[in-house]
Scaffold this active site. Structure first.
Site, mmCIF file in Angstrom:
data_model
loop_
_atom_site.group_PDB
_atom_site.id
_atom_site.type_symbol
_atom_site.label_atom_id
_atom_site.label_comp_id
_atom_site.label_asym_id
_atom_site.label_seq_id
_atom_site.Cartn_x
_atom_site.Cartn_y
_atom_site.Cartn_z
ATOM 1 N N PHE A 237 32.553 -14.120 -23.784
ATOM 2 C CA PHE A 237 32.576 -13.034 -22.801
ATOM 3 C C PHE A 237 31.810 -13.509 -21.581
ATOM 4 C CE2 PHE A 237 30.541 -9.768 -20.367
ATOM 5 C CZ PHE A 237 31.415 -8.715 -20.327
ATOM 6 N N GLU A 238 32.429 -13.427 -20.421
ATOM 7 C CA GLU A 238 31.709 -13.654 -19.173
ATOM 8 C C GLU A 238 32.376 -12.830 -18.105
ATOM 9 O OE1 GLU A 238 32.282 -17.894 -18.339
ATOM 10 O OE2 GLU A 238 30.279 -18.355 -19.082
ATOM 11 N N VAL A 239 31.563 -12.233 -17.229
ATOM 12 C CA VAL A 239 32.078 -11.728 -15.965
ATOM 13 C C VAL A 239 31.254 -12.437 -14.910
ATOM 14 C CG1 VAL A 239 32.423 -9.722 -14.472
ATOM 15 C CG2 VAL A 239 32.646 -9.466 -16.956
ATOM 16 N N HIS A 274 26.990 -23.370 -19.106
ATOM 17 C CA HIS A 274 27.022 -22.258 -18.141
ATOM 18 C C HIS A 274 25.679 -21.542 -18.073
ATOM 19 C CE1 HIS A 274 31.659 -21.413 -17.979
ATOM 20 N NE2 HIS A 274 31.360 -22.632 -17.622
#
Ligand code: GDP
Ligand code: MN
Length: 351
Positions: A237-239, A274
């Site tokens: 999950f990443e935004v 990241h």
């Protein structure tokens, strides 16, 4: 890099035939969902899409980009484009983004895979998993289809969303100058990243100009940066901001890591890569914890801690499954670093 014009708003509906138009009016941000998948992931990504559409995107109709190292087949395209309320786009990853760079010593890489396999490290013997991690680290934001967008939300097969999201998550990021958002954090297996921190320290020495003032080092290290505590945001999950990954600071960091070869000589994951970048290259107030996005990716759940938040979001997750306050989560470290107060009821979810 210049981002394109704003995406369609409610006045120019942009939804698949047979699906209702977006129900929440207003300007849209220049943003897209993005999924890396194989054709064989079709039914697992179909379920993920339904979760995302039902809880969020049917109200907003954002686009969805699908990426694959092989061409998507007709069935994959038919099923996914029928489920997504925004435009769908399908991209073939260029070979240079999914292969061994020339400088990699193949014998050394092979030896690593054999050793890791013998030690039982998850995906330790996999070549494709390593290409996947390097791709997600260095290239998803460079794909032609991604170039027109400013923000993304990464979605994997087999995920679940547990709560209604009634506001525009992308607009929240933009309006609040957030660059990286997460729901779950945890410790990485050390076997997969033994020298990642050495490479990171060398980078910091080489490029002190890229290290942000008021960065999130405290999330990553308990001794001021000497050693890595293995905390990372879970990147399935990443935004986030695509311009952050495309910027000089991250480009220099990724290129250094790629040169050092740890994607193949070890098994560096895109999650620690990241996370270290987001924590060091951004001021910590540009990070965001999406407490209101109830989320599952095997084997962990993020469920909003407080009953008030779960009621507001009509959440279906079981409160005590919330991973945030358990021993293997790094989220309480994040709260400490940010000076945030833990939500009411967290003690009841610690084990
Ligand atoms: P895990 O979550 O770390 O167990 O790894 P996954 O198997 O979920 O893979 C992460 C993401 O990469 C998912 O979106 C997968 O669909 C995708 N993925 C993994 N391997 C490949 C591959 O060889 N080709 C493509 N196109 N996608 C892959
Ligand atoms: Mn996964």
């Amino acid at each position: 890099f210049h981002s394109g014009p704003p995406k369609d708003s409610l006045t120019t509906p942009n939804h698949a035939p047979g699906l209702p138009a977006a129900t929440i009016p207003g300007e849209r941000v220049n943003a897209t969902f993005v999924t890396l998948a194989r054709n064989s992931d079709i039914w697992e990504i179909a379920k993920s899409i339904r979760h995302v559409e039902d809880r969020f995107n049917r109200k907003f109709n954002y686009d969805w980009v699908f990426l694959n190292d092989k061409p998507f087949d007709d069935e994959f395209i038919k099923v996914t484009s029928n489920l997504v309320s925004g435009k769908t786009k399908y991209g073939l990853i260029p070979e240079k983004h999914w292969s061994f760079p020339d400088h990699i010593d193949q014998d050394k890489a092979k030896k690593t895979r054999e050793d890791m396999h013998a030690k039982g490290v998850i995906y330790g013997d996999s070549i494709s998993y390593r290409h996947m991690c390097r791709f997600e680290s260095g290239f998803f934001f460079q794909q032609d289809l991604m170039k027109e967008y400013e923000y993304y939300w990464r979605v994997e097969p087999s995920i679940e969303l547990y709560c209604d999201i009634d506001y525009d998550v992308f607009k929240y990021m933009k309006d609040n100058n957030k660059k990286y958002g997460f729901t779950l954090s945890l410790y990485e297996y050390i076997e997969t990243i033994p020298t990642l921190w050495e490479s990171t320290k060398a980078f910091m020495k080489e490029h002190p100009e890229h290290i942000a003032k008021d960065n999130g080092m405290k999330f990553l290290s308990d001794d001021g940066g000497n050693t890595y505590n293995r905390c990372h945001f879970w990147s399935n999950f990443e935004v986030g901001s695509l311009d952050f990954w495309r910027g000089q600071a991250y480009q220099d960091y990724f290129n250094k890591l790629d040169q050092d070869g740890g994607f193949f000589y070890e098994r560096w994951g895109d999650a620690p890569v990241h996370s270290i970048a987001a924590a060091l290259l951004l001021p910590k107030d540009e990070l965001h914890f999406f407490n209101d996005i109830g989320y599952y990716h095997v084997p962990f759940t993020h469920c909003p801690t407080s009953e008030e938040d779960r009621t507001k979001g009509k959440c279906t997750c079981e409160p005590k499954k919330n991973f945030d306050w358990k021993g293997y989560s790094c989220t309480s470290r994040y709260f400490d670093m940010m000076g945030m107060q833990k939500p009411a009821g967290y003690e009841k979810q610690m084990d």
